[in-house]
Design a protein around this motif. Structure first.
Motif, PDB file in Angstrom:
ATOM      1  N   GLU A  77      15.061 -29.088 -21.180  1.00  0.00           N
ATOM      2  CA  GLU A  77      14.862 -30.358 -21.868  1.00  0.00           C
ATOM      3  C   GLU A  77      15.507 -30.401 -23.243  1.00  0.00           C
ATOM      4  OE1 GLU A  77      10.722 -31.611 -21.780  1.00  0.00           O
ATOM      5  OE2 GLU A  77      10.344 -30.250 -20.117  1.00  0.00           O
ATOM      6  N   LEU A  78      16.197 -29.336 -23.638  1.00  0.00           N
ATOM      7  CA  LEU A  78      16.756 -29.281 -24.986  1.00  0.00           C
ATOM      8  C   LEU A  78      17.671 -30.466 -25.269  1.00  0.00           C
ATOM      9  CD1 LEU A  78      17.200 -27.519 -27.637  1.00  0.00           C
ATOM     10  CD2 LEU A  78      19.351 -26.866 -26.550  1.00  0.00           C
ATOM     11  N   GLY A  79      18.583 -30.747 -24.351  1.00  0.00           N
ATOM     12  CA  GLY A  79      19.523 -31.831 -24.569  1.00  0.00           C
ATOM     13  C   GLY A  79      18.857 -33.175 -24.727  1.00  0.00           C
ATOM     14  N   GLN A  80      17.846 -33.434 -23.929  1.00  0.00           N
ATOM     15  CA  GLN A  80      17.132 -34.703 -24.025  1.00  0.00           C
ATOM     16  C   GLN A  80      16.431 -34.835 -25.370  1.00  0.00           C
ATOM     17  OE1 GLN A  80      16.970 -37.443 -21.937  1.00  0.00           O
ATOM     18  NE2 GLN A  80      15.938 -38.284 -23.723  1.00  0.00           N
ATOM     19  N   MET A  81      15.802 -33.756 -25.830  1.00  0.00           N
ATOM     20  CA  MET A  81      15.110 -33.798 -27.111  1.00  0.00           C
ATOM     21  C   MET A  81      16.096 -33.977 -28.262  1.00  0.00           C
ATOM     22  SD  MET A  81      11.938 -31.092 -26.757  1.00  0.00           S
ATOM     23  CE  MET A  81      12.880 -29.715 -26.070  1.00  0.00           C
TER      24      MET A  81
END
Length: 299
Positions: A17-21
């Protein structure tokens, strides 16, 4: 006035989820920097290999570039294309030869950064457009930093966008202005560093690289900068395994951090953090002036 953001994950479960955050945080900072945007993501790497982040004009044939570099790389390099950027992965032992081939045979291609895990993307345009163009929301990794730029002292160009990288797996985003960057640039050039732009933030990145080449840790390099860097600044810095924050002794630029058991996050304003998971229970604080904050996966 610019916007800077960063997030360092403690919990591996959040890595998909890093990219989304990071995308959400970056886009919220649009009104602090609508001219251009960029980000660095620290994802997976291959042992004994290095990733080279490249930039070229729209429509550039990166596949042909990869084929032309196969001799220098000792075989076909790994290739991932995202709009105007591409990441090629080559054996670490071949990096110097590939860099030389790029410089001599492909001057139209800019080398944005390099590292075992770091990938950098930046472009002119609204942060939401930049994030969408490079598909940031689908990227995964352990940590990342981002910047939205409002150019006040130089032209709006992709080259002038942040992050700036002058060392392997090391990059920096900056909100503020340095008053002694020209003098410092001359010193660092004599020490063997090269610079692609006139941006003061690239000099700050180069300064940290130089200090770390001399044996300093990132934390020590940031601390030394308090004596050597004149002006007002907030830095967020990424390394292969770490994430650091430093504000100048006056701390005139806004900054807020949030920490939970799962992550540490930074934003120029709190609203950049409000959509992060568990933010309601996070320890939220303003980083102190002239104080180095650093988190490291290897610790």
């Amino acid at each position: 006035m610019c916007g800077i953001v960063g997030i360092f994950l403690k919990d591996p479960k959040l890595e998909p989820e890093l990219g989304q955050m990071l995308s959400s945080m970056l886009c919220v900072m649009t009104d602090r920097g609508p001219d251009s945007a960029g980000f660095a993501v620290y994802g997976a790497g291959t042992a004994d290999h290095v990733k080279l982040s490249l930039r070229a004009a729209a429509g550039y044939d990166f596949e042909a570039l990869a084929r032309s570099l196969s001799v220098s790389a000792g075989g076909a390099p790994g290739l991932s294309v995202r709009a105007t950027h591409a990441v090629i992965e080559v054996p670490a032992a071949a990096e110097a030869a590939v860099r030389a081939a790029l410089a001599s045979d492909h001057p139209e291609v800019a080398l944005v950064g390099s590292g075992a895990r770091m990938e950098i993307f930046k472009e002119v345009g609204l942060p939401s457009d930049v994030a969408l163009r490079f598909d940031l929301s689908k990227m995964r990794g352990t940590h990342g930093i981002g910047h939205t730029r409002m150019a006040t002292e130089s032209a709006v160009t992709t080259a002038g966008a942040h992050p700036f990288s002058t060392g392997r797996d090391q990059c920096l985003v900056h909100n503020g202005s340095l008053s002694n960057h020209n003098d410092l640039r001359r010193v660092l050039t004599r020490e063997g560093l090269t610079f692609a732009t006139e941006n003061d933030s690239e000099v700050a990145a180069g300064y940290l690289t130089w200090r770390m080449r001399e044996g300093a840790t990132l934390g020590e390099a940031l601390k030394a900068g308090l004596d050597d860097l004149d002006g007002f600044y907030t830095f967020v810095v990424g390394t292969e395994s770490g994430f650091g924050v430093l504000r100048d002794p006056i701390a005139c630029k806004p900054a807020v951090m949030a920490e939970t058991d799962q992550y540490v996050a930074f934003g120029s304003e709190y609203r950049a953090l409000v959509d992060l998971p568990g933010i309601a229970k996070a320890k939220v604080f303003e980083p102190e002036p002239a104080t180095v904050y650093f988190w490291d996966r290897a610790a």
